[in-house]
Design a protein around this motif. Structure first.
Motif, short mmCIF file in Angstrom:
data_model
loop_
_atom_site.label_atom_id
_atom_site.label_comp_id
_atom_site.label_asym_id
_atom_site.label_seq_id
_atom_site.Cartn_x
_atom_site.Cartn_y
_atom_site.Cartn_z
N SER A 71 0.80 -1.22 0.00
CA SER A 71 0.00 0.00 0.00
C SER A 71 0.83 1.27 0.00
CB SER A 71 -0.92 0.01 1.23
OG SER A 71 -1.83 -1.07 1.20
N ASP A 122 -4.61 1.42 -2.14
CA ASP A 122 -5.68 0.83 -1.33
C ASP A 122 -7.02 0.88 -2.06
OD1 ASP A 122 -3.95 0.23 0.71
OD2 ASP A 122 -4.58 1.86 2.02
N LEU A 171 -10.35 -5.37 2.26
CA LEU A 171 -9.55 -4.37 2.97
C LEU A 171 -8.08 -4.70 2.81
CD1 LEU A 171 -8.49 -5.66 6.07
CD2 LEU A 171 -10.99 -5.93 6.11
N THR A 172 -7.23 -3.71 3.10
CA THR A 172 -5.79 -3.94 3.13
C THR A 172 -5.29 -3.82 4.56
OG1 THR A 172 -5.02 -1.65 2.89
CG2 THR A 172 -5.62 -2.83 0.85
N GLU A 223 -4.36 -0.21 5.58
CA GLU A 223 -5.57 0.51 5.98
C GLU A 223 -5.99 0.11 7.39
OE1 GLU A 223 -10.36 0.22 4.84
OE2 GLU A 223 -8.87 -0.99 3.78
N ARG A 257 -6.60 2.58 10.60
CA ARG A 257 -7.90 2.67 11.26
C ARG A 257 -7.83 2.22 12.71
NH1 ARG A 257 -12.53 0.51 7.23
NH2 ARG A 257 -13.71 0.86 9.16
N TYR A 273 2.69 7.68 4.26
CA TYR A 273 1.37 7.07 4.12
C TYR A 273 0.50 7.37 5.35
CZ TYR A 273 -2.10 3.25 3.88
OH TYR A 273 -3.27 2.51 3.87
N TYR A 274 1.03 7.11 6.54
CA TYR A 274 0.20 7.27 7.74
C TYR A 274 -0.03 8.74 8.09
CZ TYR A 274 0.07 2.30 8.16
OH TYR A 274 -0.18 0.98 7.88
N LYS A 329 -2.65 9.98 5.05
CA LYS A 329 -3.96 9.31 4.98
C LYS A 329 -4.69 9.27 6.32
CE LYS A 329 -3.04 6.39 0.93
NZ LYS A 329 -4.08 7.00 0.09
N TYR A 330 -3.95 9.26 7.42
CA TYR A 330 -4.59 9.07 8.72
C TYR A 330 -4.21 10.14 9.75
CZ TYR A 330 -5.99 4.66 6.71
OH TYR A 330 -6.54 3.72 5.87
#
Length: 235
Positions: A73, A80, A96-97, A100, A104, A131-132, A135-136
């Motif tokens: 990912s 994703d 789902l991956t 991800e 979450r 990435y984190y 995206k989050y």
């Protein structure tokens, strides 16, 4: 009544099936294996294999499919979304991956600053950090590469090397400790690490399983696998 879920793993993975088979009898896992699309331990799997193996798992009537290859990912911003769509269209079930799932899970635990110990190379850790964060909204404030140079080495790593890394990178402003790597055998260590360091520990296979249970609406706690699977926070 047994509940059935599917996982897709790289062909070199020798850990996921072991960790996912150590569950209560009502939770039954079915696995598809994927060829590598590149020549590094962290290369994404072949798209055609993802679609085909997802289709076969759909024929087994699993309720959900998880791709247990977190590093895949990290190589494209839309990986994703594109891959989950590919898996769901092929199988007819939610997908789902694991990347991800980690994001979450950290959000569900309200962990916004993490330390990461992983078999990934420094270059892949950099991709994970981006990435984190993007995206989050999760900051990787400390990290250590455990130095595996191939997938087979990852599968044979002693989880104790992650514990030693945690001692070096943990600090008071870290909300959670993260161990990405689906082929890194760590599930049996999570609860002890949480007692030792006093904060949540999130791993690839644990987070993927948590999101699988969320998707299937299974609310039975799984003791001994860390607070994520014991408390089952929603997110």
């Amino acid at each position: 009544m047994p509940r059935h879920f599917g996982i897709l793993v790289p062909s070199t993975n020798t850990t996921c099936e072991i960790e996912f088979c150590r569950l209560p009898a009502e939770l039954q896992v079915h696995t598809g294996r994927l060829g590598k699309g590149g020549n590094t331990p962290f290369s994404p799997s072949l798209d055609a294999d993802v679609a085909y193996q997802a289709k076969l798992l759909g024929e087994a009537r699993v309720e959900v499919i998880a791709l247990a290859q977190t590093s895949a990912s990290l190589f494209a911003d839309d990986y994703d979304a594109v891959t989950v769509k590919r898996m769901t269209e092929a199988s007819g079930v939610p997908s789902l991956t694991s990347a991800e799932a980690i994001g979450r899970a950290l959000k569900a635990l309200k962990a916004s600053r993490v330390a990461m110990a992983t078999p990934y190379s420094e270059e892949v850790i950099g991709r994970a950090r981006r990435y984190y964060e993007t995206k989050y909204g999760i900051a990787v404030v400390a990290s250590e590469s455990l130095g595996a140079d191939n997938a087979y080495a990852i599968g044979k790593m002693d989880a104790g090397v992650a514990e030693a890394a945690f001692r070096r990178i943990d600090r008071p402003d870290v909300d959670a400790l993260v161990v990405p790597g689906g082929n890194f055998p760590t599930m049996d260590w999570i609860a002890a690490w949480e007692r030792q360091f006093g904060k949540p520990v999130i791993t690839t296979n644990q987070a993927a399983l948590w999101l699988v249970l969320q998707t299937m609406k299974v609310d039975t706690p799984l003791p001994g696998k860390g607070r994520l699977l014991e408390q089952l926070p929603t997110g």
